[in-house]
Write a protein that holds these residues in place. Structure first.
Motif, PDB file in Angstrom:
ATOM      1  N   GLY A  95      -9.487  -1.219  11.792  1.00  0.00           N
ATOM      2  CA  GLY A  95      -9.370  -2.212  10.869  1.00  0.00           C
ATOM      3  C   GLY A  95      -8.789  -1.908   9.293  1.00  0.00           C
ATOM      4  N   GLY A  96      -8.118  -0.841   9.446  1.00  0.00           N
ATOM      5  CA  GLY A  96      -7.373  -0.483   8.069  1.00  0.00           C
ATOM      6  C   GLY A  96      -6.157  -1.377   7.889  1.00  0.00           C
ATOM      7  N   PRO A  97      -5.692  -1.310   6.811  1.00  0.00           N
ATOM      8  CA  PRO A  97      -4.567  -2.150   6.338  1.00  0.00           C
ATOM      9  C   PRO A  97      -3.346  -1.495   6.629  1.00  0.00           C
ATOM     10  CG  PRO A  97      -5.128  -0.892   4.514  1.00  0.00           C
ATOM     11  CD  PRO A  97      -6.326  -0.524   5.492  1.00  0.00           C
ATOM     12  N   ILE A  98      -2.131  -2.477   6.721  1.00  0.00           N
ATOM     13  CA  ILE A  98      -1.044  -1.969   6.979  1.00  0.00           C
ATOM     14  C   ILE A  98      -0.274  -1.473   5.549  1.00  0.00           C
ATOM     15  CG2 ILE A  98       1.595  -2.423   7.533  1.00  0.00           C
ATOM     16  CD1 ILE A  98       0.151  -4.440   9.758  1.00  0.00           C
ATOM     17  N   ILE A  99       0.363  -0.462   5.339  1.00  0.00           N
ATOM     18  CA  ILE A  99       0.924   0.134   4.047  1.00  0.00           C
ATOM     19  C   ILE A  99       2.359   0.426   4.507  1.00  0.00           C
ATOM     20  CG2 ILE A  99       0.660   1.870   2.231  1.00  0.00           C
ATOM     21  CD1 ILE A  99      -1.735   0.238   2.396  1.00  0.00           C
ATOM     22  N   PHE A 100       3.248  -0.091   3.546  1.00  0.00           N
ATOM     23  CA  PHE A 100       4.735   0.298   3.376  1.00  0.00           C
ATOM     24  C   PHE A 100       5.000   1.620   3.358  1.00  0.00           C
ATOM     25  CE2 PHE A 100       4.927  -4.282   3.502  1.00  0.00           C
ATOM     26  CZ  PHE A 100       6.329  -4.640   3.648  1.00  0.00           C
ATOM     27  N   PRO A 101       5.972   2.147   3.980  1.00  0.00           N
ATOM     28  CA  PRO A 101       6.100   3.622   4.349  1.00  0.00           C
ATOM     29  C   PRO A 101       6.229   4.349   2.801  1.00  0.00           C
ATOM     30  CG  PRO A 101       7.497   2.448   5.953  1.00  0.00           C
ATOM     31  CD  PRO A 101       6.831   1.112   5.139  1.00  0.00           C
ATOM     32  N   ARG A 102       6.919   3.689   1.879  1.00  0.00           N
ATOM     33  CA  ARG A 102       7.069   4.619   0.593  1.00  0.00           C
ATOM     34  C   ARG A 102       6.153   4.026  -0.680  1.00  0.00           C
ATOM     35  NH1 ARG A 102       9.424   8.827   0.816  1.00  0.00           N
ATOM     36  NH2 ARG A 102      10.435   8.747  -1.255  1.00  0.00           N
TER      37      ARG A 102
END
Length: 295
Positions: free
Chosen positions: A197-204
């Motif tokens: 259930g965690g969010p998607i985070i952009f790599p940088r």
């Protein structure tokens, strides 16, 4: 040019494709190969190698070779394991996808020759990825105390849930009553953390994610923090031992073991074609936003 080849072992169904990789490398006779010893042992006598080659076994062997690139043959898990050999050498990783998902190993089977040409021409994009570093009161993972994807504390087998008291820079955050807790890097945000259930985070993005695993609190949700913090833990439960993981590696720990996570001092470099960026991968591989009304 000195190139490392890393994989776990040769699967029978991959033999023809792996031979095609070595044939493509043979068209570059000036490339000197360094093959992971266990991988070489798994296909010795079945794969024809025309390039000059050596074998390596340890991180020290890898470092001493002064390599220009590490090519992995497998899936995302192969890249995670390769990172434990690459470490802080700065050698970029080019992932040839022979696995299932291929989120990090972005090079499809039909693009092997094209990607090798792009590497020769310096046309591949370098993605710098932050790693997590574990500090513990006992040397659980030796000098390989880092992870590209995630760190987790988990209950063992069918034991009852655990209580994980969590602190940020020494200040109390929360006590998680759960099956476990995950701290994910932006790269790991699309892995185990996402499935919980965690969010998607952009790599940088410069963030870490704390995601509970099956929490027994209705008001507990994943939380995003800056990656310049130190996250520490105290664990308690009815069982004597718990699991501590770094990517796919794990160790059994006792409640007395002190654990803390911070940003690693070095980064990992992944190579990719220009048309395989993060947005493409979440749409193509994770089917982000897929809706029949868009087609």
């Amino acid at each position: 040019m000195r190139i490392a080849l890393f994989s776990r072992f040769l699967k029978k169904e991959q033999q023809q494709l792996v031979q095609e990789v070595f044939d493509a490398l043979a068209r570059r006779p000036e490339w000197e190969l360094y093959i992971y010893q266990e991988y070489y042992d798994s296909f010795m006598g079945r794969i024809k190698i025309n390039n000059p080659f050596h074998c390596f076994q340890t991180h020290e062997d890898f470092r001493a070779a002064e390599l220009d690139c590490c090519i992995t043959l497998g899936g995302d898990g192969t890249i995670l394991e390769a990172v434990t050999y690459v470490r802080d050498t700065g050698v970029p990783i080019l992932g040839l996808n022979m696995g299932r998902l291929g989120f990090l190993a972005m090079i499809e089977k039909h693009r092997i020759e094209e990607s090798l040409q792009a590497f020769e021409q310096g046309a591949l994009v370098e993605d710098k990825r932050v790693l997590l570093q574990l500090e513990s009161s006992s040397p659980l993972f030796g000098s390989a105390n880092f992870a590209l994807n995630d760190f987790a504390i988990l209950k063992r087998d069918t034991s009852s849930m655990v209580i994980i008291h969590t602190y940020v820079n020494g200040e109390f955050l929360n006590s998680y009553w759960a099956d476990g807790i995950i701290v994910a890097s932006p790269t790991g945000s699309t892995g185990y953390s996402l499935s919980c259930g965690g969010p998607i985070i952009f790599p940088r993005s410069g963030n870490f994610i704390i995601t509970p695993v099956a929490p027994h609190n209705l008001n507990v949700r994943p939380i995003v923090l800056s990656d310049d913090v130190v996250i520490s833990f105290e664990v308690e439960g009815r069982a004597e031992h718990f699991l501590c993981t770094l990517d796919s590696r794990y160790r059994a720990i006792q409640a007395s073991c002190q654990l803390a996570i911070r940003k690693c001092d070095f980064q990992t470099t992944l190579l990719r074609p220009d048309d395989r960026n993060f947005l493409y991968m979440i749409r193509k591989k994770l089917h982000w936003g897929t809706d029949s009304r868009n087609y």
